[in-house]
Design a protein around this motif. Structure first.
Motif, PDB file in Angstrom:
ATOM      1  N   SER A  21      12.870   3.956 -15.165  1.00 36.49           N
ATOM      2  CA  SER A  21      13.772   3.567 -14.064  1.00 36.49           C
ATOM      3  C   SER A  21      13.408   4.503 -12.850  1.00 36.49           C
ATOM      4  CB  SER A  21      15.048   3.344 -14.203  1.00 36.49           C
ATOM      5  OG  SER A  21      15.586   4.517 -14.711  1.00 36.49           O
ATOM      6  N   ARG A  22      13.418   5.814 -13.278  1.00 36.51           N
ATOM      7  CA  ARG A  22      13.164   6.822 -12.231  1.00 36.51           C
ATOM      8  C   ARG A  22      11.832   7.050 -11.753  1.00 36.51           C
ATOM      9  NH1 ARG A  22      15.750  10.057  -8.567  1.00 36.51           N
ATOM     10  NH2 ARG A  22      15.269  12.382  -8.861  1.00 36.51           N
ATOM     11  N   ALA A  23      10.890   6.634 -12.539  1.00 37.56           N
ATOM     12  CA  ALA A  23       9.277   6.697 -12.279  1.00 37.56           C
ATOM     13  C   ALA A  23       9.070   5.474 -11.373  1.00 37.56           C
ATOM     14  CB  ALA A  23       8.539   6.437 -13.401  1.00 37.56           C
ATOM     15  N   LYS A  24       9.929   4.578 -11.392  1.00 33.22           N
ATOM     16  CA  LYS A  24       9.615   3.420 -10.748  1.00 33.22           C
ATOM     17  C   LYS A  24      10.306   3.587  -9.154  1.00 33.22           C
ATOM     18  CE  LYS A  24      10.758  -1.478  -9.928  1.00 33.22           C
ATOM     19  NZ  LYS A  24      11.481  -2.742 -10.515  1.00 33.22           N
ATOM     20  N   GLU A  25      11.216   4.503  -9.111  1.00 36.98           N
ATOM     21  CA  GLU A  25      11.844   5.009  -7.908  1.00 36.98           C
ATOM     22  C   GLU A  25      10.887   5.835  -7.390  1.00 36.98           C
ATOM     23  OE1 GLU A  25      16.744   5.334  -8.054  1.00 36.98           O
ATOM     24  OE2 GLU A  25      15.507   7.017  -8.423  1.00 36.98           O
ATOM     25  N   ARG A  26      10.168   6.479  -7.814  1.00 39.71           N
ATOM     26  CA  ARG A  26       9.334   7.803  -7.435  1.00 39.71           C
ATOM     27  C   ARG A  26       7.802   7.189  -6.925  1.00 39.71           C
ATOM     28  NH1 ARG A  26      13.059  10.969  -5.548  1.00 39.71           N
ATOM     29  NH2 ARG A  26      13.361  12.935  -6.655  1.00 39.71           N
ATOM     30  N   GLY A  27       7.554   5.869  -7.491  1.00 41.38           N
ATOM     31  CA  GLY A  27       6.516   5.284  -7.265  1.00 41.38           C
ATOM     32  C   GLY A  27       5.286   5.987  -8.237  1.00 41.38           C
ATOM     33  N   ARG A  28       5.538   6.356  -9.160  1.00 37.63           N
ATOM     34  CA  ARG A  28       4.531   6.902  -9.773  1.00 37.63           C
ATOM     35  C   ARG A  28       4.744   6.989 -11.298  1.00 37.63           C
ATOM     36  NH1 ARG A  28       4.756  12.770 -10.645  1.00 37.63           N
ATOM     37  NH2 ARG A  28       6.659  13.607  -9.509  1.00 37.63           N
ATOM     38  N   VAL A  29       3.879   6.854 -12.306  1.00 40.99           N
ATOM     39  CA  VAL A  29       3.952   6.928 -13.696  1.00 40.99           C
ATOM     40  C   VAL A  29       3.081   8.108 -14.357  1.00 40.99           C
ATOM     41  CG1 VAL A  29       4.205   5.905 -16.051  1.00 40.99           C
ATOM     42  CG2 VAL A  29       4.878   4.826 -13.921  1.00 40.99           C
ATOM     43  N   PRO A  30       3.701   9.315 -14.725  1.00 40.05           N
ATOM     44  CA  PRO A  30       2.885  10.239 -15.268  1.00 40.05           C
ATOM     45  C   PRO A  30       2.219  10.040 -16.475  1.00 40.05           C
ATOM     46  CG  PRO A  30       5.155  10.926 -15.432  1.00 40.05           C
ATOM     47  CD  PRO A  30       5.077   9.650 -14.716  1.00 40.05           C
ATOM     48  N   ALA A  31       1.113  10.265 -16.661  1.00 38.54           N
ATOM     49  CA  ALA A  31       0.423  10.016 -17.891  1.00 38.54           C
ATOM     50  C   ALA A  31       0.744  10.958 -19.190  1.00 38.54           C
ATOM     51  CB  ALA A  31      -1.065  10.421 -18.050  1.00 38.54           C
ATOM     52  N   GLN A  32       1.147  12.397 -18.825  1.00 36.27           N
ATOM     53  CA  GLN A  32       1.609  13.161 -19.658  1.00 36.27           C
ATOM     54  C   GLN A  32       2.999  14.003 -18.773  1.00 36.27           C
ATOM     55  OE1 GLN A  32       0.593  13.609 -22.504  1.00 36.27           O
ATOM     56  NE2 GLN A  32      -1.320  12.329 -22.419  1.00 36.27           N
ATOM     57  N   PRO A  33       3.949  14.483 -19.949  1.00 34.37           N
ATOM     58  CA  PRO A  33       5.007  15.136 -19.161  1.00 34.37           C
ATOM     59  C   PRO A  33       4.797  16.247 -18.481  1.00 34.37           C
ATOM     60  CG  PRO A  33       4.954  15.512 -21.437  1.00 34.37           C
ATOM     61  CD  PRO A  33       3.915  14.300 -21.307  1.00 34.37           C
ATOM     62  N   SER A  34       5.518  16.850 -17.437  1.00 38.62           N
ATOM     63  CA  SER A  34       5.383  17.926 -16.921  1.00 38.62           C
ATOM     64  C   SER A  34       6.813  18.695 -16.626  1.00 38.62           C
ATOM     65  CB  SER A  34       4.790  17.980 -15.444  1.00 38.62           C
ATOM     66  OG  SER A  34       5.598  17.009 -14.742  1.00 38.62           O
ATOM     67  N   TYR A  35       6.776  19.886 -16.464  1.00 37.64           N
ATOM     68  CA  TYR A  35       7.851  20.564 -16.673  1.00 37.64           C
ATOM     69  C   TYR A  35       8.130  21.783 -15.581  1.00 37.64           C
ATOM     70  CZ  TYR A  35       6.689  19.113 -21.419  1.00 37.64           C
ATOM     71  OH  TYR A  35       6.489  18.271 -22.268  1.00 37.64           O
ATOM     72  N   PHE A  36       9.366  22.176 -15.351  1.00 34.80           N
ATOM     73  CA  PHE A  36       9.577  23.339 -14.651  1.00 34.80           C
ATOM     74  C   PHE A  36      10.726  24.387 -15.347  1.00 34.80           C
ATOM     75  CE2 PHE A  36      12.372  20.163 -12.989  1.00 34.80           C
ATOM     76  CZ  PHE A  36      13.425  20.662 -12.600  1.00 34.80           C
ATOM     77  N   LEU A  37      10.814  25.555 -14.938  1.00 34.63           N
ATOM     78  CA  LEU A  37      11.778  26.232 -15.516  1.00 34.63           C
ATOM     79  C   LEU A  37      13.034  26.691 -14.873  1.00 34.63           C
ATOM     80  CD1 LEU A  37       9.491  29.161 -17.124  1.00 34.63           C
ATOM     81  CD2 LEU A  37      10.924  27.514 -18.536  1.00 34.63           C
ATOM     82  N   LYS A  38      14.230  26.589 -15.678  1.00 31.53           N
ATOM     83  CA  LYS A  38      15.563  27.032 -14.930  1.00 31.53           C
ATOM     84  C   LYS A  38      15.925  28.296 -15.552  1.00 31.53           C
ATOM     85  CE  LYS A  38      18.217  23.964 -13.117  1.00 31.53           C
ATOM     86  NZ  LYS A  38      19.250  22.853 -12.649  1.00 31.53           N
ATOM     87  N   PRO A  39      16.567  29.364 -14.668  1.00 33.37           N
ATOM     88  CA  PRO A  39      16.836  30.477 -15.323  1.00 33.37           C
ATOM     89  C   PRO A  39      18.232  30.183 -16.016  1.00 33.37           C
ATOM     90  CG  PRO A  39      17.267  30.607 -12.788  1.00 33.37           C
ATOM     91  CD  PRO A  39      16.526  29.333 -13.041  1.00 33.37           C
ATOM     92  N   PRO A  40      18.271  30.916 -17.165  1.00 34.17           N
ATOM     93  CA  PRO A  40      19.416  30.998 -18.014  1.00 34.17           C
ATOM     94  C   PRO A  40      20.914  31.119 -17.343  1.00 34.17           C
ATOM     95  CG  PRO A  40      17.819  32.039 -19.266  1.00 34.17           C
ATOM     96  CD  PRO A  40      17.266  31.807 -18.220  1.00 34.17           C
TER      97      PRO A  40
END
Length: 483
Positions: A21-40
């Motif tokens: 549902s979120r990918a549809k909102e963004r208009g793209r479907v990733p082939a593989q997951p991607s990530y980012f870090l948040k500090p503890p």
């Protein structure tokens, strides 16, 4: 806040896109997951405030399911990934879009501020849960805004653990934020965000955080800045973009012919090179008026096409950058031996609210594109994909289209005769002058139809000025009576 397990995790990892549902909102479907870090240090608990820094307007909330690692995971296969999860809880992956530009790609300051990762309030034992049968819900001020389940995730939880563990060892206590469904948007001071996760008859309870206004940021660093693109990303499906062109001015440009505008640009402003040459309309009876958003193609180089032409390339990004009232102007070097637009991207441009597309290159799927309620001006139909001749290079830059220089923000007007570029600062005066010219030409046409010679009449000479003024006054009176 203290970590749910009593100690601070070594890392907090967040997934970009995972819910269809979120990918549809963004208009793209990733082939593989991607990530980012948040500090503890961004971790917080229920009832702790979400503080929006002064100068920021786009504090976004994202209800998510958080996984807490229980046993060390290093190069585990997907079928073993879930076994390394000890706890499940609710999370809010908050962030201020006004600061995304500060650390583009890393989200460090936009999503890593103190308190921007609330967790809780209760932990669910992962061993008693089916990871594909969890429900995530989010409320804002008591109104349900997110409601989704984990049975259709793009990347199941076990896969996330396995994928990360290929290169990053996950230690006990580490947290994985698993993505947000559709409905994430913006909150303001005074708003209350609540997130809850349910599974196997158990609930985390509602993670509750109220938004508060924070103090000013010290000036020795990047400062908040919100633009239309960030507002759209922040508000998601609830975003209603402002038109890029004033309606009154657009109606004025639509009321006069392209030929008249071209004549006025040449005669009054010494601008004879403002027409986009060699393009033809898919919808000759439809007038196009809009603001230029540009895309540049460069000649094909096979060794560069994979880097610049694959995936979310400049062509697709330009389409996704369109706002209501934009005209996408493509510079294809007048090379019509390959398509620069096809039916799917034309449809996406229409859905984005585009006022039209102009390309001096080829058009694929021409019959289907012509059936869309979208004016498209092109150099000619061609069946080939763009990779035969073009590399989509960049967008939002000055381009040469059909021999005319077009800058982002220029105005484009098109009709059956073609397309003309109008400098924004001249537009209002051009409309007034063009209306006067067309009024004179109506008078001249009536006189020619009555048998008058064009000598001294066309263009309007001094001997015809007084008769024209009388006729003009009559027209105004008739219009007044008709109103």
């Amino acid at each position: 806040m203290p970590h749910p397990l009593g100690s601070t995790p070594s890392k907090v990892i967040a997934v970009h896109l995972n819910y269809p549902s979120r990918a549809k909102e963004r208009g793209r479907v990733p082939a593989q997951p991607s990530y980012f870090l948040k500090p503890p240090s961004s971790l917080a608990g229920t009832e702790e405030a979400l503080v929006r820094p002064e100068g920021c307007e786009l504090l976004g909330f994202e209800g998510e399911i958080a996984l807490v690692i229980g046993t060390r995971a290093h190069r585990v296969p997907p079928e073993e990934g879930w076994r390394h999860v000890r706890w499940v809880t609710a999370a809010n992956d908050a962030g201020v879009y006004d600061l995304r530009k500060a650390d583009r790609g890393s989200n460090l300051r936009s999503k890593g501020a103190d308190g921007f990762t609330p967790l809780g309030p209760r932990l669910l034992d992962a061993r008693q849960l089916d990871p594909a049968a969890l429900q995530l819900r989010t409320w804002v001020n008591g109104v349900l805004v997110q409601d989704d389940t984990t049975d259709t995730l793009l990347f199941p939880f076990g896969q996330l653990v396995a994928d990360l563990s290929r290169l990053v060892t996950l230690e006990p206590g580490d947290v994985i934020l698993t993505g947000t469904p559709a409905g994430a948007s913006v909150v303001s001071p005074g708003d209350v965000v609540e997130v809850e996760v349910n599974g196997a008859g158990r609930s985390t309870g509602r993670l509750r955080n109220q938004v508060e206004a924070g103090g000013p940021l010290a000036p020795y660093g990047a400062m908040p800045k919100a633009d239309p693109a960030e507002r759209e990303a922040a508000y998601g499906a609830s975003y209603t973009p402002e038109p890029v062109l004033d309606k009154q001015l657009a109606d004025g440009l639509r009321s006069v012919a392209v030929a008249t505008l071209s004549s006025q640009l040449r005669a009054k402003h010494a601008l004879p090179h403002m027409s986009i040459d060699g393009v033809r309309p898919t919808r000759p009876g439809q007038t196009m008026v809009g603001v230029a958003h540009t895309l540049r193609y460069l000649p094909l180089r096979e060794d560069l096409f994979k880097k610049y032409g694959a995936g979310m390339n400049a062509q697709k990004r330009a389409i996704e950058e369109l706002r209501p009232g934009h005209v996408l102007v493509m510079d294809a070097r007048r090379d019509t031996s390959a398509g620069t637009l096809g039916d799917i991207l034309a449809l996406r441009a229409l859905k984005r609210g585009a006022a039209g597309v102009v390309t001096d290159g080829g058009l694929r799927d021409s019959a289907t594109v012509a059936a869309l309620d979208l004016p498209v001006y092109h150099g000619g139909a061609h069946p080939s994909v763009l990779g035969r001749r073009h590399v989509p290079w960049d967008s939002g830059v000055p381009v040469a289209c059909g021999g005319a220089l077009v800058q982002p923000g220029d105005l484009l007007v098109g009709d059956a005769d073609g397309v003309v570029v109008v400098p924004p600062e001249l537009a209002a005066q051009l409309v007034a002058d063009s209306r006067e010219q067309e009024l004179q030409e109506r008078f001249i046409t009536e006189q020619v139809a009555a048998g008058q010679s064009v000598d001294g009449l066309y263009p309007l000479g001094p001997n015809w000025r007084e008769p024209y003024e009388r006729w003009r006054l009559e027209q105004q009176q008739q219009q007044g009576e008709g109103a």
